[in-house]
Design a protein around this motif. Structure first.
Motif, PDB file in Angstrom:
ATOM      1  N   THR A 144       1.015  -1.252  -0.105  1.00 50.28           N
ATOM      2  CA  THR A 144      -0.056  -0.145   0.072  1.00 50.28           C
ATOM      3  C   THR A 144       0.886   1.259   0.092  1.00 50.28           C
ATOM      4  OG1 THR A 144      -1.811  -1.139   1.300  1.00 50.28           O
ATOM      5  CG2 THR A 144      -1.873   1.393   1.131  1.00 50.28           C
ATOM      6  N   ILE A 145       1.783   1.183   0.886  1.00 48.69           N
ATOM      7  CA  ILE A 145       2.670   2.456   0.766  1.00 48.69           C
ATOM      8  C   ILE A 145       3.656   2.658  -0.327  1.00 48.69           C
ATOM      9  CG2 ILE A 145       4.854   3.202   1.972  1.00 48.69           C
ATOM     10  CD1 ILE A 145       3.965   1.941   4.563  1.00 48.69           C
ATOM     11  N   PHE A 146       4.022   1.486  -1.016  1.00 45.43           N
ATOM     12  CA  PHE A 146       4.542   1.508  -2.352  1.00 45.43           C
ATOM     13  C   PHE A 146       3.764   2.090  -3.431  1.00 45.43           C
ATOM     14  CE2 PHE A 146       5.676  -0.098  -6.335  1.00 45.43           C
ATOM     15  CZ  PHE A 146       7.229   0.466  -6.578  1.00 45.43           C
ATOM     16  N   LEU A 147       2.289   1.564  -3.254  1.00 47.36           N
ATOM     17  CA  LEU A 147       1.489   2.109  -4.439  1.00 47.36           C
ATOM     18  C   LEU A 147       1.012   3.642  -4.211  1.00 47.36           C
ATOM     19  CD1 LEU A 147      -1.216  -0.711  -4.830  1.00 47.36           C
ATOM     20  CD2 LEU A 147       0.230   0.041  -6.711  1.00 47.36           C
ATOM     21  N   LEU A 148       1.070   4.018  -3.007  1.00 48.25           N
ATOM     22  CA  LEU A 148       0.806   5.738  -2.832  1.00 48.25           C
ATOM     23  C   LEU A 148       1.907   6.268  -3.138  1.00 48.25           C
ATOM     24  CD1 LEU A 148      -1.187   5.195   0.580  1.00 48.25           C
ATOM     25  CD2 LEU A 148      -2.175   5.780  -1.593  1.00 48.25           C
ATOM     26  N   ALA A 149       3.094   5.873  -2.832  1.00 51.48           N
ATOM     27  CA  ALA A 149       4.278   6.718  -3.142  1.00 51.48           C
ATOM     28  C   ALA A 149       4.458   6.674  -4.546  1.00 51.48           C
ATOM     29  CB  ALA A 149       5.599   5.877  -2.500  1.00 51.48           C
ATOM     30  N   SER A 150       4.042   5.427  -5.432  1.00 48.77           N
ATOM     31  CA  SER A 150       4.121   5.708  -6.912  1.00 48.77           C
ATOM     32  C   SER A 150       3.380   6.518  -7.474  1.00 48.77           C
ATOM     33  CB  SER A 150       4.125   4.131  -7.393  1.00 48.77           C
ATOM     34  OG  SER A 150       5.007   3.390  -6.744  1.00 48.77           O
ATOM     35  N   LEU A 151       2.030   6.678  -6.687  1.00 54.55           N
ATOM     36  CA  LEU A 151       0.962   7.582  -7.524  1.00 54.55           C
ATOM     37  C   LEU A 151       1.532   9.008  -7.217  1.00 54.55           C
ATOM     38  CD1 LEU A 151      -2.177   5.912  -6.256  1.00 54.55           C
ATOM     39  CD2 LEU A 151      -1.459   6.298  -8.709  1.00 54.55           C
ATOM     40  N   THR A 152       2.129   9.279  -6.087  1.00 52.41           N
ATOM     41  CA  THR A 152       2.595  10.743  -5.765  1.00 52.41           C
ATOM     42  C   THR A 152       3.527  11.114  -6.920  1.00 52.41           C
ATOM     43  OG1 THR A 152       4.240  10.208  -4.340  1.00 52.41           O
ATOM     44  CG2 THR A 152       1.999  10.573  -3.386  1.00 52.41           C
ATOM     45  N   PRO A 197      10.594   9.887 -23.019  1.00 53.85           N
ATOM     46  CA  PRO A 197       9.548   9.066 -22.684  1.00 53.85           C
ATOM     47  C   PRO A 197       9.779   7.633 -22.276  1.00 53.85           C
ATOM     48  CG  PRO A 197       9.324  10.398 -24.850  1.00 53.85           C
ATOM     49  CD  PRO A 197      10.712  10.467 -24.214  1.00 53.85           C
ATOM     50  N   LEU A 198      10.742   7.098 -23.077  1.00 55.42           N
ATOM     51  CA  LEU A 198      11.345   5.591 -22.784  1.00 55.42           C
ATOM     52  C   LEU A 198      11.600   5.478 -21.163  1.00 55.42           C
ATOM     53  CD1 LEU A 198      11.774   2.591 -23.603  1.00 55.42           C
ATOM     54  CD2 LEU A 198      14.064   3.582 -24.061  1.00 55.42           C
ATOM     55  N   ALA A 199      12.061   6.572 -20.690  1.00 51.51           N
ATOM     56  CA  ALA A 199      12.307   6.469 -19.412  1.00 51.51           C
ATOM     57  C   ALA A 199      11.111   6.455 -18.492  1.00 51.51           C
ATOM     58  CB  ALA A 199      13.505   7.779 -18.817  1.00 51.51           C
ATOM     59  N   LYS A 200      10.129   7.356 -18.882  1.00 56.72           N
ATOM     60  CA  LYS A 200       8.775   7.207 -18.285  1.00 56.72           C
ATOM     61  C   LYS A 200       8.192   5.688 -18.084  1.00 56.72           C
ATOM     62  CE  LYS A 200       8.127  12.024 -18.778  1.00 56.72           C
ATOM     63  NZ  LYS A 200       7.277  13.322 -19.235  1.00 56.72           N
ATOM     64  N   TRP A 201       8.389   5.210 -19.310  1.00 52.34           N
ATOM     65  CA  TRP A 201       7.929   3.985 -19.471  1.00 52.34           C
ATOM     66  C   TRP A 201       8.583   2.790 -18.611  1.00 52.34           C
ATOM     67  CZ3 TRP A 201       3.595   1.641 -21.248  1.00 52.34           C
ATOM     68  CH2 TRP A 201       2.772   2.256 -22.544  1.00 52.34           C
ATOM     69  N   LYS A 202       9.920   3.111 -18.394  1.00 51.13           N
ATOM     70  CA  LYS A 202      10.678   2.327 -17.656  1.00 51.13           C
ATOM     71  C   LYS A 202      10.421   2.262 -16.233  1.00 51.13           C
ATOM     72  CE  LYS A 202      13.911   3.996 -15.700  1.00 51.13           C
ATOM     73  NZ  LYS A 202      14.196   4.936 -14.574  1.00 51.13           N
ATOM     74  N   THR A 203       9.911   3.794 -15.684  1.00 53.53           N
ATOM     75  CA  THR A 203       9.648   3.728 -14.207  1.00 53.53           C
ATOM     76  C   THR A 203       8.132   3.259 -13.891  1.00 53.53           C
ATOM     77  OG1 THR A 203      10.437   5.967 -14.319  1.00 53.53           O
ATOM     78  CG2 THR A 203       8.782   5.761 -12.725  1.00 53.53           C
ATOM     79  N   MET A 204       7.159   3.062 -15.202  1.00 58.24           N
ATOM     80  CA  MET A 204       5.870   2.713 -14.877  1.00 58.24           C
ATOM     81  C   MET A 204       5.886   1.060 -14.844  1.00 58.24           C
ATOM     82  SD  MET A 204       2.448   2.830 -17.462  1.00 58.24           S
ATOM     83  CE  MET A 204       3.178   1.714 -18.330  1.00 58.24           C
ATOM     84  N   VAL A 205       6.825   0.670 -15.771  1.00 55.47           N
ATOM     85  CA  VAL A 205       6.920  -0.768 -15.653  1.00 55.47           C
ATOM     86  C   VAL A 205       7.498  -1.383 -14.445  1.00 55.47           C
ATOM     87  CG1 VAL A 205       7.923  -2.855 -16.920  1.00 55.47           C
ATOM     88  CG2 VAL A 205       6.958  -0.915 -18.043  1.00 55.47           C
ATOM     89  N   GLN A 206       8.620  -0.607 -13.962  1.00 52.72           N
ATOM     90  CA  GLN A 206       9.327  -0.848 -12.740  1.00 52.72           C
ATOM     91  C   GLN A 206       8.214  -1.063 -11.543  1.00 52.72           C
ATOM     92  OE1 GLN A 206      12.436   1.827 -11.613  1.00 52.72           O
ATOM     93  NE2 GLN A 206      13.950   0.670 -12.745  1.00 52.72           N
ATOM     94  N   MET A 207       7.351  -0.097 -11.507  1.00 54.64           N
ATOM     95  CA  MET A 207       6.347   0.126 -10.385  1.00 54.64           C
ATOM     96  C   MET A 207       5.492  -0.873 -10.549  1.00 54.64           C
ATOM     97  SD  MET A 207       6.089   4.216 -10.043  1.00 54.64           S
ATOM     98  CE  MET A 207       7.370   5.206  -9.315  1.00 54.64           C
ATOM     99  N   VAL A 208       4.977  -1.205 -11.664  1.00 53.52           N
ATOM    100  CA  VAL A 208       3.945  -2.415 -11.771  1.00 53.52           C
ATOM    101  C   VAL A 208       4.330  -3.693 -11.315  1.00 53.52           C
ATOM    102  CG1 VAL A 208       2.315  -3.618 -13.326  1.00 53.52           C
ATOM    103  CG2 VAL A 208       2.450  -1.060 -13.405  1.00 53.52           C
ATOM    104  N   ALA A 209       5.853  -3.894 -11.912  1.00 50.19           N
ATOM    105  CA  ALA A 209       6.461  -5.265 -11.590  1.00 50.19           C
ATOM    106  C   ALA A 209       6.741  -5.328 -10.069  1.00 50.19           C
ATOM    107  CB  ALA A 209       7.899  -5.214 -12.255  1.00 50.19           C
ATOM    108  N   ILE A 210       7.009  -4.174  -9.258  1.00 57.00           N
ATOM    109  CA  ILE A 210       7.200  -4.370  -7.835  1.00 57.00           C
ATOM    110  C   ILE A 210       5.929  -4.568  -7.055  1.00 57.00           C
ATOM    111  CG2 ILE A 210       7.955  -3.003  -5.837  1.00 57.00           C
ATOM    112  CD1 ILE A 210      10.287  -1.702  -7.589  1.00 57.00           C
ATOM    113  N   THR A 211       4.840  -3.881  -7.621  1.00 59.75           N
ATOM    114  CA  THR A 211       3.577  -4.253  -6.928  1.00 59.75           C
ATOM    115  C   THR A 211       3.093  -5.512  -7.109  1.00 59.75           C
ATOM    116  OG1 THR A 211       2.779  -1.947  -7.287  1.00 59.75           O
ATOM    117  CG2 THR A 211       1.271  -3.440  -6.977  1.00 59.75           C
TER     118      THR A 211
END
Length: 220
Positions: A38-46, A125-139
């Motif tokens: 939950t903390i990770f998800l909220l931090a990712s959203l911020t 833009p590729l770096a933004k995709w990288k960040t998004m994939v990282q956060m989904v993977a960790i979740t």
């Protein structure tokens, strides 16, 4: 520093980063897993919200520009360390984690060396995709820990034939074992696949930044 809402969210994300790990010292499992996810998800959203608000409200600040990437890296690095602690060190988890950490250290050092010329290493833009994939993977990997805990606890005392019978439908599933097993398989394999994809994108963006920095690294 002005305490604008974007800056407050960035500071909150920085505080949340160590809490992803510290909850395992405070709470027993699986409550710690739920809290960490939950903390990770909220931090990712911020991470998305603070940048959006700063641009929309014209509240971009030097403090936010400095702390935002640090908070992002802190959340991801600490979460990956927790993932390794939960699932153990195997080639499937360690290799992509090492690749991600290597890139983060390399790019941070590159930006520090370039100093005022670090603006050439703008987020792509590729770096933004990288960040998004990282956060989904960790979740998903946090969810893997949850499903694994519940599945193991559910099957304690059952022999292999009973478990197999429930999963293949031969025995009535009154305990919801089937959906727990499905969630376990989806979160584990899906999380690992996305983690490797994130590692690949991480290395690609690192090479892209290095290519852009090369004109400033050559001897004149």
């Amino acid at each position: 520093m002005q305490w604008t809402l974007p800056n407050i969210l960035t500071v909150a994300r920085m505080i949340a980063a160590p809490m992803v790990a510290l909850v395992f010292l405070i709470l027993p499992r699986p409550f710690a897993d739920w809290a960490a996810m939950t903390i990770f998800l909220l931090a990712s959203l911020t991470d998305y919200v603070d940048g959006y608000l700063a641009r929309a409200w014209n509240q971009i600040s030097r403090f936010g520009a400095m702390l935002d990437p640090i908070a992002d890296k802190a959340v991801v690095v600490i979460a990956l360390a927790v993932i390794l602690g939960i699932h153990g060190i195997t080639a499937w988890t360690l290799i992509p984690v090492v690749a991600i950490l290597l890139r983060e250290v390399f790019v941070s050092g590159l930006r520090e060396f370039l100093g005022h010329q670090a603006g050439t290493l703008k987020v792509t833009p590729l770096a933004k995709w990288k960040t998004m994939v990282q956060m989904v993977a960790i979740t998903m990997l946090f969810a893997w820990g949850l499903f694994d805990h519940y599945f193991v606890m559910q099957t304690l005392g059952m022999n292999a034939e009973i478990v197999s019978g429930i999963l293949n439908g031969a025995i009535r599933d009154d305990v919801g074992l089937g959906w727990k097993f499905s969630g376990l398989m989806l979160s584990s394999y899906g999380g690992l696949v996305l983690l490797w994809c994130a590692a690949a994108l991480t290395l690609l963006t690192g090479l892209d930044y290095f290519r852009k920095a090369m004109p400033y690294l050559t001897e004149r």
